[in-house]
Design an enzyme around this catalytic site. Sequence first.
Site, PDB file in Angstrom:
ATOM      1  N   LYS A  44       0.830  -1.208   0.000  1.00 29.77           N
ATOM      2  CA  LYS A  44       0.000   0.000   0.000  1.00 29.77           C
ATOM      3  C   LYS A  44       0.871   1.269   0.000  1.00 29.77           C
ATOM      4  CE  LYS A  44      -3.531   2.846   0.805  1.00 29.77           C
ATOM      5  NZ  LYS A  44      -4.457   3.195  -0.295  1.00 29.77           N
ATOM      6  N   CYS A 131      -1.919  10.277  -6.294  1.00 27.73           N
ATOM      7  CA  CYS A 131      -3.029  10.037  -5.359  1.00 27.73           C
ATOM      8  C   CYS A 131      -4.062  11.144  -5.486  1.00 27.73           C
ATOM      9  CB  CYS A 131      -2.534   9.964  -3.915  1.00 27.73           C
ATOM     10  SG  CYS A 131      -3.916   9.801  -2.771  1.00 27.73           S
ATOM     11  N   ASN A 195      -3.242   5.154 -12.558  1.00 26.28           N
ATOM     12  CA  ASN A 195      -4.012   5.237 -11.323  1.00 26.28           C
ATOM     13  C   ASN A 195      -5.486   5.440 -11.707  1.00 26.28           C
ATOM     14  OD1 ASN A 195      -4.797   5.771  -8.562  1.00 26.28           O
ATOM     15  ND2 ASN A 195      -2.712   6.478  -8.181  1.00 26.28           N
ATOM     16  N   GLY A 223     -11.735  -0.172 -12.882  1.00 27.81           N
ATOM     17  CA  GLY A 223     -12.495  -1.267 -13.482  1.00 27.81           C
ATOM     18  C   GLY A 223     -12.872  -1.011 -14.926  1.00 27.81           C
ATOM     19  N   GLY A 250      -5.313  -1.052 -14.964  1.00 29.09           N
ATOM     20  CA  GLY A 250      -6.590  -0.421 -15.290  1.00 29.09           C
ATOM     21  C   GLY A 250      -7.496  -1.342 -16.083  1.00 29.09           C
TER      22      GLY A 250
HETATM   23  C1  DHB Z   1      -5.319   6.387  -2.459  1.00 24.54           C
HETATM   24  C2  DHB Z   1      -5.833   6.323  -3.727  1.00 24.54           C
HETATM   25  C3  DHB Z   1      -4.977   6.365  -4.798  1.00 24.54           C
HETATM   26  O1  DHB Z   1      -5.440   6.298  -6.075  1.00 24.54           O
HETATM   27  C4  DHB Z   1      -3.623   6.466  -4.576  1.00 24.54           C
HETATM   28  O2  DHB Z   1      -2.809   6.513  -5.610  1.00 24.54           O
HETATM   29  C5  DHB Z   1      -3.102   6.522  -3.293  1.00 24.54           C
HETATM   30  C6  DHB Z   1      -3.963   6.475  -2.228  1.00 24.54           C
HETATM   31  C7  DHB Z   1      -6.226   6.368  -1.332  1.00 24.54           C
HETATM   32  O3  DHB Z   1      -7.294   6.975  -1.438  1.00 24.54           O
HETATM   33  O4  DHB Z   1      -5.877   5.775  -0.287  1.00 24.54           O
END
Ligand code: DHB
Length: 313
Positions: A44, A131, A195, A223, A250
């Site tokens: 993560k 993110c 992403n 998705g 993706g």
């Molecule tokens: C989160 C979502 C993302 O797309 C990412 O790249 C990093 C973190 C999140 O919301 O935790």
Amino acid sequence: MSLQVSLLNNTFANPFMNAAGVMCSTTDDLVAMTESASGSLVSKSCTPAPREGNPSPRYKDLPLGSINSMGLPNKGFDYYLAYALSQHHYGAKPLFLSMSGFSAEENAAMCERLAAVATEKGVILELNLSCPNVPGKPQVAYDFDAMRRYLTAVSAVYPHPFGVKMPPYFDIAHFDMAAAVLNEFPKVKFVTCINSVGNGLVIDVESETVVIKPKQGFGGLGGRYVLPTALANVNAFYRRCPEKLIFGCGGVYSGEDAFLHVLAGASMVQVGTALHEEGAGIFARLCSELQQIMGKKGYKTLDEFRGKVKTLE
Ligand code: DHB
């Protein structure tokens, strides 16, 4: 026939891995990924300190994909660094570590500490520049000067090859500008596209209500909604970054979807929404479906068709 992939001094049994964010937040998740049929796994996206993330509900599976606004819940860099350190170096499935600090300096500080573990354990950095879900924090990769600052800071302290996680772009001029920035940094050896498609809004017609709580319902789409956008971004960066590898992410639910990612130029293929839906058993199915398609077409290795998508004249 073989699904093997060799890159960055590692050999992977197949190109499949989780997409960062799915099945990778806890040791239990990472062990489940390690025990699955995937070729690799990524942890993560982490920050220097642990975070709770946004209020729930913050992820929703949908018929055509998913929407999420998790807000970077994670156990903190030290936790994932300790997990990487606990791994056996030889014979183990290669591990990627995703990092998503809130500044160039935060990322550089984590990278200084990651460097020794990368040397000792072979863990590979995926630096997240995309993110979309933290209120008040715009995506780094939609600001090319900020992106250059982050890559300069990390390249200055991190001695190993690494990769970047990119958001989708939707304009040819933006593909050109983003690729030009990445091409300034020779240590950036892979580019993960994409992403989530940021800040979609899903509304339930019966209740007339949004389906996730944070950000008034706005969240990243994954998705089926995003496969063509993902293929476009994989291929756009494959064409523009000839010295780098592209990792596809993706809309992968089937061997056929993965085949398309490789045709577009993908080396590794990441699975997010479909893994969340189906669980770690998906990797055995994806491997067998991809082998079946390759068999029908007479391909023996992924190298024979990677990046070979045909255009009309
Ligand atoms: C989160 C979502 C993302 O797309 C990412 O790249 C990093 C973190 C999140 O919301 O935790």
